[in-house]
Design a protein around this motif. Structure first.
Motif, PDB file in Angstrom:
ATOM      1  N   LEU A 163     -10.212   1.701  -1.804  1.00 23.92           N
ATOM      2  CA  LEU A 163     -10.908   0.503  -1.348  1.00 23.92           C
ATOM      3  C   LEU A 163     -12.204   0.325  -2.135  1.00 23.92           C
ATOM      4  O   LEU A 163     -12.549  -0.793  -2.547  1.00 23.92           O
ATOM      5  CB  LEU A 163     -11.182   0.588   0.150  1.00 23.92           C
TER       6      LEU A 163
ATOM      7  N   LEU B 102      -4.752   1.544  -0.799  1.00 26.96           N
ATOM      8  CA  LEU B 102      -4.657   0.401  -1.689  1.00 26.96           C
ATOM      9  C   LEU B 102      -4.387   0.883  -3.117  1.00 26.96           C
ATOM     10  O   LEU B 102      -4.701   2.017  -3.470  1.00 26.96           O
ATOM     11  CB  LEU B 102      -5.946  -0.411  -1.637  1.00 26.96           C
ATOM     12  N   THR B 103      -3.806   0.015  -3.930  1.00 26.10           N
ATOM     13  CA  THR B 103      -3.387   0.388  -5.281  1.00 26.10           C
ATOM     14  C   THR B 103      -3.897  -0.634  -6.296  1.00 26.10           C
ATOM     15  O   THR B 103      -4.604  -1.586  -5.954  1.00 26.10           O
ATOM     16  CB  THR B 103      -1.846   0.464  -5.372  1.00 26.10           C
TER      17      THR B 103
ATOM     18  N   GLN C 171      -8.433   7.226   2.060  1.00 26.85           N
ATOM     19  CA  GLN C 171      -8.205   5.803   1.837  1.00 26.85           C
ATOM     20  C   GLN C 171      -9.491   5.060   1.450  1.00 26.85           C
ATOM     21  O   GLN C 171      -9.448   3.876   1.130  1.00 26.85           O
ATOM     22  CB  GLN C 171      -7.587   5.182   3.102  1.00 26.85           C
TER      23      GLN C 171
ATOM     24  N   SER D 183      -1.898  -1.639   4.473  1.00 32.10           N
ATOM     25  CA  SER D 183      -3.192  -1.021   4.208  1.00 32.10           C
ATOM     26  C   SER D 183      -3.677  -0.249   5.436  1.00 32.10           C
ATOM     27  O   SER D 183      -3.407  -0.637   6.570  1.00 32.10           O
ATOM     28  CB  SER D 183      -4.194  -2.120   3.849  1.00 32.10           C
TER      29      SER D 183
ATOM     30  N   ALA E  99       0.832  -1.202   0.000  1.00 35.17           N
ATOM     31  CA  ALA E  99       0.000   0.000   0.000  1.00 35.17           C
ATOM     32  C   ALA E  99       0.866   1.252   0.000  1.00 35.17           C
ATOM     33  O   ALA E  99       2.025   1.236   0.413  1.00 35.17           O
ATOM     34  CB  ALA E  99      -0.932   0.002   1.207  1.00 35.17           C
TER      35      ALA E  99
ATOM     36  N   THR F 294      -5.856  -4.119   7.974  1.00 37.76           N
ATOM     37  CA  THR F 294      -5.920  -2.698   7.621  1.00 37.76           C
ATOM     38  C   THR F 294      -5.877  -1.873   8.894  1.00 37.76           C
ATOM     39  O   THR F 294      -6.754  -2.001   9.759  1.00 37.76           O
ATOM     40  CB  THR F 294      -7.203  -2.418   6.815  1.00 37.76           C
TER      41      THR F 294
ATOM     42  N   VAL G 255     -10.127  -8.304   2.727  1.00 35.38           N
ATOM     43  CA  VAL G 255      -8.943  -7.472   2.496  1.00 35.38           C
ATOM     44  C   VAL G 255      -8.003  -7.596   3.689  1.00 35.38           C
ATOM     45  O   VAL G 255      -8.429  -7.684   4.843  1.00 35.38           O
ATOM     46  CB  VAL G 255      -9.349  -6.001   2.284  1.00 35.38           C
TER      47      VAL G 255
ATOM     48  N   HIS H 154      -3.543  -4.337  -5.484  1.00 38.68           N
ATOM     49  CA  HIS H 154      -4.587  -5.000  -4.713  1.00 38.68           C
ATOM     50  C   HIS H 154      -5.806  -5.323  -5.577  1.00 38.68           C
ATOM     51  O   HIS H 154      -6.468  -6.338  -5.373  1.00 38.68           O
ATOM     52  CB  HIS H 154      -4.988  -4.127  -3.524  1.00 38.68           C
TER      53      HIS H 154
END
Length: 427
Positions: free
Chosen positions: A118, A70-71, A114, A107, A65, A94, A91, A74
């Motif tokens: 997601l 997240l990118t 953020q 994450s 991350a 986090t 997920v 993910h």
């Protein structure tokens, strides 16, 4: 005479901001609903959430991350499981605060920016007809470490300030480091503990805004909540330490607060370590007996499923390893819950650990009309309601399809892959 053929057009997936054909039914759905279909491929319902099979992708940290965001990594990583039939994807851990990350690349959901990354992943999973959850966590004294591929094979290395770490700002119930050579964490104040509960609530609200279907609270593996549960790592003398009631107070406070902050129809999950594997010392530690006691309290607090793992709170743990080493503990907790008085709040059970074969996945959840398992080898009751799979999904994202093939269950695959139904590889 020429018979005209009616042309059809794919129905778009509903509720997502892009076009993709609807998966109707979703991949992983059993196409034959007869009595011979194993429990593993039958639907399961928790509150308003219905899963078409019993497979869950367990939360797995990937240390990828960007400042908690997240990118596309993910999206592709998690999307691969949704595409291939996993009914629920959780997920990875986090963090609810910046210092709650395991690594600088973990994450997070401690700030509103953020939410959108997601949401993008949630939308894709939903476009495939699957469900998605998120595990909310705080790493406690095990925070600020390097991603494992940077560390030595047998240990985690501390992430210093030079690489974005925060070794001088670790939180724990007591000022006890993870091991020799690791930073001494700060004993949390009562104000910080109360603030942490609010941080879980705030992160849960952000997760709801992102559209997730369920939330899991991480109370396992030696991270902050499990540090509070253990009398080894929790040596406090206030309302959060000492007795069983005090050591479980933080988790129960978080569970009640999150339950009150999310929709009534959304299931709430909790992961615990059923034991910290320190019984060999002869000294008090967190063990299976306390986990059974805690399970009933979590049910009363509004938790819907207990995700049963183990270990992770002490580098000197002695794990008694065998294929069913965690699933058997899940089964014992499930059996204990079944002995609760009529009218007691139910608590479903999830089992995790070393699930690599079709037979094991089937046996963990298999049930007949009386609730007895059909596991002839082990002869035990049904161990769990859902099977959570981690590393095997990394090895083969099509694990659900392979299990169905080996068990002789006809299941729906991704519509776009209809010309390439799953076939076992030739050895």
């Amino acid at each position: 005479m020429t018979v005209s053929k009616k042309l059809t057009k794919s129905t778009p997936a509903a509720g997502v901001p892009f076009y993709t054909p609807a998966q109707d039914p979703p991949a992983g759905t059993a196409l034959d609903t007869g009595a011979e279909v194993p429990t593993l491929f039958t639907p399961f319902k928790l509150r308003d959430l219905t899963l078409q099979n019993r497979f869950v992708v367990s939360p797995m940290c990937t240390y990828s991350a960007d400042d908690g965001h997240l990118t596309d990594w993910h999206l592709v990583h998690l999307g691969a499981f949704a595409l291939r039939g996993a009914a629920l994807i959780i997920v990875e851990a986090t963090a609810v605060t910046p210092n709650g990350r395991i690594s600088p690349e973990d994450s997070g959901l401690w700030q509103d920016s953020q939410i959108a990354p997601l949401r993008r992943i949630v939308d894709y999973v939903h476009s495939q007809g699957q469900k998605i959850g998120i595990q909310l966590a705080h790493a406690g004294r095990k925070a600020s470490t390097l991603a494992p591929w940077h560390a030595k094979p047998t240990q985690h290395e501390v992430a210093t300030a030079e690489v974005g770490g925060w070794p001088d700002n670790l939180w724990a119930p007591s000022a006890i480091p993870w091991d020799e050579g690791y930073p001494v964490p700060k004993k949390m104040t009562v104000a910080q503990i109360e603030g942490l509960v609010q941080s879980f609530v705030d992160a849960a609200k952000r997760a709801v805004q992102a559209g997730v279907d369920t939330i899991e609270i991480h109370g396992a593996h030696g991270y902050l909540i499990s540090e509070f549960l253990s009398p080894i790592t929790n040596q406090r003398t206030d309302a959060y330490g000492g007795s069983f009631a005090n050591r479980t107070r933080l988790l129960l406070d978080i569970a009640r607060a999150v339950r009150g902050a999310i929709p009534a129809g959304m299931p709430l999950l909790v992961r615990i370590s059923a034991t910290e594997w320190m019984e060999w010392t002869g000294q008090p530690s967190w063990d299976l007996a306390q986990s059974k006691q805690l399970a009933a309290l979590l049910a009363d607090a509004g938790v819907d499923l207990l995700d049963v793992s183990s270990g992770g709170n002490n580098p000197r743990q002695q794990v008694r390893l065998h294929p069913y080493y965690q699933a058997d503990m899940a089964g014992e907790i499930r059996a204990e819950l079944a002995r609760r008085p009529p009218g007691a709040k139910p608590l479903a059970i999830g089992a995790v650990g070393m699930v690599t074969t079709a037979e094991m996945a089937r046996d963990i959840v298999q049930a007949d009309g009386t609730g007895e398992g059909n596991d002839a080898e082990h002869g035990t009751r049904t161990r769990a309601d859902l099977v959570l799979v981690a590393r095997q999904f990394l090895r083969e994202p099509e694990f659900v399809l392979r299990v169905a093939h080996e068990l002789g269950v006809q299941v729906k695959g991704p519509s776009q892959y209809h010309r390439a139904p799953y076939k076992a590889p030739k050895l």
